[in-house]
Design a protein around this motif. Structure first.
Motif, short mmCIF file in Angstrom:
data_model
loop_
_atom_site.label_atom_id
_atom_site.label_comp_id
_atom_site.label_asym_id
_atom_site.label_seq_id
_atom_site.Cartn_x
_atom_site.Cartn_y
_atom_site.Cartn_z
N VAL A 177 0.84 -1.29 0.12
CA VAL A 177 0.07 -0.14 0.09
C VAL A 177 0.68 1.34 0.01
O VAL A 177 0.57 2.36 -0.62
N ALA A 178 1.97 1.15 0.78
CA ALA A 178 2.77 2.37 0.82
C ALA A 178 3.49 2.75 -0.49
O ALA A 178 3.61 3.84 -0.85
N LEU A 179 3.98 1.82 -1.38
CA LEU A 179 4.41 2.01 -2.54
C LEU A 179 3.35 2.18 -3.69
O LEU A 179 3.57 3.10 -4.51
N ALA A 180 2.23 1.85 -3.47
CA ALA A 180 1.15 2.08 -4.20
C ALA A 180 0.73 3.58 -4.06
O ALA A 180 0.35 4.44 -5.18
N GLY A 181 0.92 4.04 -3.14
CA GLY A 181 0.53 5.47 -2.70
C GLY A 181 1.51 6.54 -3.30
O GLY A 181 1.24 7.85 -3.48
N LEU A 182 2.68 6.10 -3.87
CA LEU A 182 3.59 6.98 -4.44
C LEU A 182 3.05 7.12 -5.88
O LEU A 182 3.24 8.09 -6.52
N ALA A 183 2.26 6.31 -6.49
CA ALA A 183 1.45 6.54 -7.84
C ALA A 183 0.06 7.00 -7.74
O ALA A 183 -0.51 7.51 -8.59
N GLY A 184 -0.45 6.65 -6.51
CA GLY A 184 -1.89 6.85 -6.31
C GLY A 184 -2.39 8.01 -5.26
O GLY A 184 -1.44 8.46 -4.76
N THR A 185 -3.63 8.60 -5.52
CA THR A 185 -4.06 9.40 -4.66
C THR A 185 -5.21 9.09 -4.20
O THR A 185 -5.88 8.26 -4.67
N PRO A 186 -5.71 9.98 -3.24
CA PRO A 186 -7.31 9.53 -2.67
C PRO A 186 -8.32 9.79 -3.93
O PRO A 186 -9.44 9.15 -3.69
N MET A 187 -7.91 10.34 -5.01
CA MET A 187 -8.85 10.30 -6.09
C MET A 187 -8.63 9.28 -7.16
O MET A 187 -9.24 9.33 -8.30
N GLY A 188 -7.69 8.53 -7.05
CA GLY A 188 -7.14 7.51 -8.06
C GLY A 188 -5.85 7.74 -8.53
O GLY A 188 -5.14 8.40 -7.78
N PHE A 189 -5.62 6.75 -9.48
CA PHE A 189 -4.17 6.83 -10.22
C PHE A 189 -4.21 7.72 -11.47
O PHE A 189 -4.70 7.34 -12.45
N PRO A 190 -3.60 9.03 -11.39
CA PRO A 190 -3.35 9.79 -12.69
C PRO A 190 -3.07 9.11 -13.83
O PRO A 190 -3.42 9.58 -14.89
N LEU A 191 -2.06 7.93 -13.63
CA LEU A 191 -1.59 7.30 -14.91
C LEU A 191 -2.29 6.00 -15.39
O LEU A 191 -2.06 5.28 -16.29
N ARG A 192 -3.55 5.84 -14.84
CA ARG A 192 -4.24 4.90 -14.91
C ARG A 192 -4.69 4.70 -16.52
O ARG A 192 -4.72 3.45 -17.05
N ASP A 193 -4.79 5.78 -17.21
CA ASP A 193 -5.39 5.76 -18.71
C ASP A 193 -4.37 6.48 -19.35
O ASP A 193 -4.42 6.61 -20.77
N ASN A 194 -3.24 6.28 -18.98
CA ASN A 194 -1.92 7.05 -19.55
C ASN A 194 -1.74 6.18 -21.04
O ASN A 194 -1.62 4.94 -21.08
N ALA A 195 -1.69 6.87 -22.19
CA ALA A 195 -1.59 6.12 -23.59
C ALA A 195 -0.48 5.41 -23.51
O ALA A 195 -0.62 4.12 -24.16
N PHE A 196 0.75 5.55 -23.20
CA PHE A 196 1.87 4.45 -23.43
C PHE A 196 1.91 3.47 -22.47
O PHE A 196 2.20 2.20 -22.79
N LEU A 197 1.24 3.45 -21.30
CA LEU A 197 1.24 2.61 -20.39
C LEU A 197 0.06 1.50 -20.87
O LEU A 197 0.16 0.42 -20.64
N VAL A 198 -0.89 2.07 -21.51
CA VAL A 198 -1.94 1.24 -21.99
C VAL A 198 -1.74 0.53 -23.08
O VAL A 198 -1.92 -0.52 -23.24
N LYS A 199 -1.63 1.45 -24.10
CA LYS A 199 -1.35 0.87 -25.41
C LYS A 199 -0.09 0.01 -25.80
O LYS A 199 0.04 -1.00 -26.31
N VAL A 200 1.20 0.54 -25.03
CA VAL A 200 2.33 0.10 -25.46
C VAL A 200 2.50 -1.13 -24.35
O VAL A 200 2.86 -2.43 -24.56
#
Length: 233
Positions: free
Chosen positions: A25-48
């Motif tokens: 959870v601590a590591l996930a908190g580096l990428a996530g916020t109380p509003m979600g994960f800003p990079l969840r729909d990032n084009a490079f992470l999703v498509k590539v």
């Protein structure tokens, strides 16, 4: 103690210590916020890193099975047994991870309340305990798209140790990269990725042991056939 067995045990102990330390959870908190994960729909992470890597992995599985009959590249250096072992190990590893993931009640980080979802954090070892989310998130199926090829080390270590080491390093690095990409998106905890790597390794190890046992049995049988019976006239 054989080195593969020792490595397997050491890795298991380290993974159990990781789980006990509660680092996910601590590591996930580096990428996530109380509003979600800003990079969840990032084009490079999703498509590539997600869709592209998954498609490439399945193409490689098909190519490895084809290479049993029509070897190409570095695979020409190895006998049919090594090529069969590599192809079967890759497919078996993916299937093992998929079956475990299908039965899991663990939800992905992006479903946790800490990151704007509805699920509570429950250990992935709490089998059958629902966390309020959709589950089916442990182990990391996507990381198996690369970790499934760790078995190349077993397939090639006896005939081409240098190739085996390079193959292993490539599969390990690719698996960690895919796992990190999913971590940034909130799709998995790091432990999900690490356990996937260990399970793929164990699957490859088990297949290697089985194939070695089969080879020794065939050799003994061939030896008995080759020795003439001196009692016969």
């Amino acid at each position: 103690m054989p080195r593969p067995f020792a490595a397997t045990v050491v890795a298991l102990i380290l993974l159990l210590l990781w789980d006990a330390g509660g680092l996910d959870v601590a590591l996930a908190g580096l990428a996530g916020t109380p509003m979600g994960f800003p990079l969840r729909d990032n084009a490079f992470l999703v498509k590539v890193m997600h869709e592209g890597a998954k498609s490439l992995s399945w193409l490689l599985v098909v190519a490895l099975f084809a290479a049993i009959r029509w070897p190409f590249g570095v695979l020409r250096r190895f006998d049919a047994r090594g090529r069969v072992q590599l192809a079967v190990t890759a497919l078996a590893s993916v299937l093992v991870i998929s079956m475990l993931k299908y039965t899991s009640r663990t939800s992905c980080p992006w479903e946790l309340q800490a990151f704007g979802g509805v699920a509570q954090h429950v250990s992935h070892w709490a089998w059958g305990v629902r966390d309020g989310g959709s589950g089916m998130c442990f182990p990391a199926g996507h990381a198996s798209a690369a970790f499934a090829y760790l078995g190349g080390w077993f397939a090639f270590r006896r005939t081409a140790p240098s190739v085996a080491r390079i193959w292993f390093a490539g599969a390990l690095a690719a698996g960690l990269a895919l796992g990190l990409a999913q971590q940034l998106r909130g799709a998995h905890f790091m432990s999900h990725t690490l356990w996937t790597g260990w399970l793929c390794w164990v699957t490859a190890y088990a297949i290697d042991v089985a194939m070695e046992a089969g080879a020794r049995l065939r050799a003994r049988r061939a030896g008995r056939v080759a020795v003439p019976n001196l009692n016969e006239s």
